[in-house]
Design an enzyme around this catalytic site. Structure first.
Site, PDB file in Angstrom:
ATOM      1  CD  GLU A 131      -2.773  -3.597  -2.424  1.00  0.00           C
ATOM      2  OE1 GLU A 131      -2.830  -4.734  -1.928  1.00  0.00           O
ATOM      3  OE2 GLU A 131      -2.192  -2.644  -1.874  1.00  0.00           O
ATOM      4  CE  LYS A 134      -0.044  -9.871   3.345  1.00  0.00           C
ATOM      5  NZ  LYS A 134       0.239  -9.335   4.697  1.00  0.00           N
ATOM      6  CB  SER A 152       6.787  -5.528   3.414  1.00  0.00           C
ATOM      7  OG  SER A 152       5.973  -5.856   2.307  1.00  0.00           O
ATOM      8  CB  ALA A 153       7.992  -9.585  -0.174  1.00  0.00           C
ATOM      9  CE  LYS A 181      -3.358   1.821   7.607  1.00  0.00           C
ATOM     10  NZ  LYS A 181      -3.533   1.077   6.364  1.00  0.00           N
TER      11      LYS A 181
HETATM   12  N1  PSU Z   1      -0.689  -1.248   4.018  1.00  0.00           N
HETATM   13  C1  PSU Z   1      -1.904  -0.659   4.008  1.00  0.00           C
HETATM   14  N2  PSU Z   1      -2.961  -1.332   3.470  1.00  0.00           N
HETATM   15  C2  PSU Z   1      -2.818  -2.575   2.929  1.00  0.00           C
HETATM   16  C3  PSU Z   1      -1.518  -3.182   2.928  1.00  0.00           C
HETATM   17  C4  PSU Z   1      -0.491  -2.485   3.484  1.00  0.00           C
HETATM   18  O1  PSU Z   1      -2.034   0.452   4.488  1.00  0.00           O
HETATM   19  O2  PSU Z   1      -3.812  -3.161   2.448  1.00  0.00           O
HETATM   20  C5  PSU Z   1      -1.331  -4.531   2.283  1.00  0.00           C
HETATM   21  C6  PSU Z   1      -0.731  -4.359   0.880  1.00  0.00           C
HETATM   22  O3  PSU Z   1      -1.262  -5.377   0.051  1.00  0.00           O
HETATM   23  C7  PSU Z   1       0.750  -4.623   1.110  1.00  0.00           C
HETATM   24  C8  PSU Z   1       0.696  -5.695   2.174  1.00  0.00           C
HETATM   25  O4  PSU Z   1       1.438  -5.046  -0.042  1.00  0.00           O
HETATM   26  O5  PSU Z   1      -0.375  -5.290   3.029  1.00  0.00           O
HETATM   27  C9  PSU Z   1       1.994  -5.820   2.932  1.00  0.00           C
HETATM   28  O6  PSU Z   1       1.941  -6.985   3.709  1.00  0.00           O
HETATM   29  P1  PSU Z   1       3.300  -7.558   4.359  1.00  0.00           P
HETATM   30  O7  PSU Z   1       3.695  -6.532   5.375  1.00  0.00           O
HETATM   31  O8  PSU Z   1       2.885  -8.873   4.958  1.00  0.00           O
HETATM   32  O9  PSU Z   1       4.294  -7.709   3.237  1.00  0.00           O
HETATM   33 MN    MN Z   2       5.920  -9.494   6.878  1.00  0.00          MN
END
Ligand code: PSU
Ligand code: MN
Length: 307
Positions: free
Chosen positions: A25, A87, A141-142, A160
């Site tokens: 990614e 993003k 998260s999606a 995390k």
């Molecule tokens: N968790 C990590 N490092 C990251 C991400 C998540 O430890 O870089 C990034 C990944 O790209 C993940 C995104 O898909 O954050 C999730 O964001 P959101 O919670 O807005 O869906």
């Molecule tokens: Mn979110």
């Protein structure tokens, strides 16, 4: 093939020949780590995939095109641009692609592009999940919904502890997503090997994961998988040490009213600052480890398909 997709020639050749490919990614590059460690790590992760015998395909949106496989120059450009790159999660694709924008793909959109290209295995650091306080914020998260509908295995160090890990596992269970440990029966908590949360199962080798993917192709061909690979013991930051920093980052996010797509990048950057960079070292090591395991799974999976 999808008319919006460009596959790098080396990736296309490997796919054509039935050889192993691993997707990577780009949000981890632009939003997950600071420059210049982000570029250095992205290039080392690609090298780790190659050492395992697979071809890396780092995914991003550039010039209104979906890219499966980037050049080192593309990676350098994205890494220097950092947070200036939007993003890109699933909901962002129509806007970004129709306006010829740049986009850093999250786990969700990297899975989408991988599936379009025919790539079954993807390595990253951690997946997104259910945020703490989601019962009022609805911030889930999606990535979790993508895992339920897109057939790509995501090799990660769990998620995390900025997240509600118990609720994250529950949503994955509800959505029917296998979450399988690599030589562990506990969900890893990214910097820490242990979360105290039991997984439905574990496997002991890359070959065993390849077999599980083959079976999944037959029983649930539109579903993803989480391959949970704990950080190596020598790189682990104990939960007790990282926990206080996570609490502080969460409190600051609440005070500042950080919301939506900005939440995860804010927390990642704050935890890195609060640990004085120690979390960054751990992050780099676990991503490299995930890339090596993903390479091994992709090679074994390609072997099964050719058999
Ligand atoms: N968790 C990590 N490092 C990251 C991400 C998540 O430890 O870089 C990034 C990944 O790209 C993940 C995104 O898909 O954050 C999730 O964001 P959101 O919670 O807005 O869906
Ligand atoms: Mn979110």
């Amino acid at each position: 093939m999808n008319p919006l997709l460009d596959i790098h020639p080396a990736v296309a050749a490997a796919l054509q020949a039935g050889q192993a490919v691993v997707a990577l990614e780009s949000t981890i590059i632009t939003h997950g780590m600071p420059w210049p460690q982000n570029v250095d790590t992205a290039l080392r992760v690609e090298a780790a995939v190659r050492s395992a015998g697979a071809v890396p395909a780092t995914v991003a949106i550039m010039g209104g095109r979906l890219k499966a496989g980037l050049t080192p120059e593309d990676i350098d450009f994205l890494g220097r641009a950092g947070h200036a790159v939007p993003k890109a999660s699933r909901r962002d694709l129509p806007l970004l692609l129709s306006t010829n924008a740049l986009g850093a793909t999250t786990v969700a959109t990297t899975m989408m592009v991988a599936a379009m290209a025919g790539i079954r295995v993807f390595a990253t650091g951690g997946i997104g999940g259910v945020h703490r306080g989601a019962e009022t914020s609805f911030d889930i998260s999606a990535d979790l919904l993508e895992l339920a509908r897109t057939p790509v295995a995501v090799v990660c160090a769990g998620a995390k502890a900025i997240l509600d890990l118990r609720a994250t596992l529950e949503v994955l269970e509800t959505q029917g997503v296998p979450v399988l440990g690599y030589r562990t029966d506990e969900l890893p908590a990214f910097y820490s090997r242990s979360s105290g949360l039991k997984l439905p199962g574990l496997l002991h080798s890359a070959a065993a994961f390849a077999q599980a993917l083959r079976v999944q192709d037959q029983v649930a061909p539109s579903q993803g998988m989480v391959v949970a690979n704990p950080i190596a013991p020598e790189h682990e930051i104990p939960a007790g040490v990282i926990g206080a920093h996570i609490e502080q980052a969460l409190a600051e996010a609440a005070t500042r009213g950080v919301a939506g797509a900005a939440v995860t990048p804010f927390l990642l950057a704050r935890v890195a600052e609060l640990t004085g960079g120690a979390s960054l070292v751990a992050n780099i090591e676990l991503v490299l480890s995930n890339a090596r395991l993903a390479g091994g799974i992709a090679v074994a999976y390609a072997g099964l398909r050719q058999a």
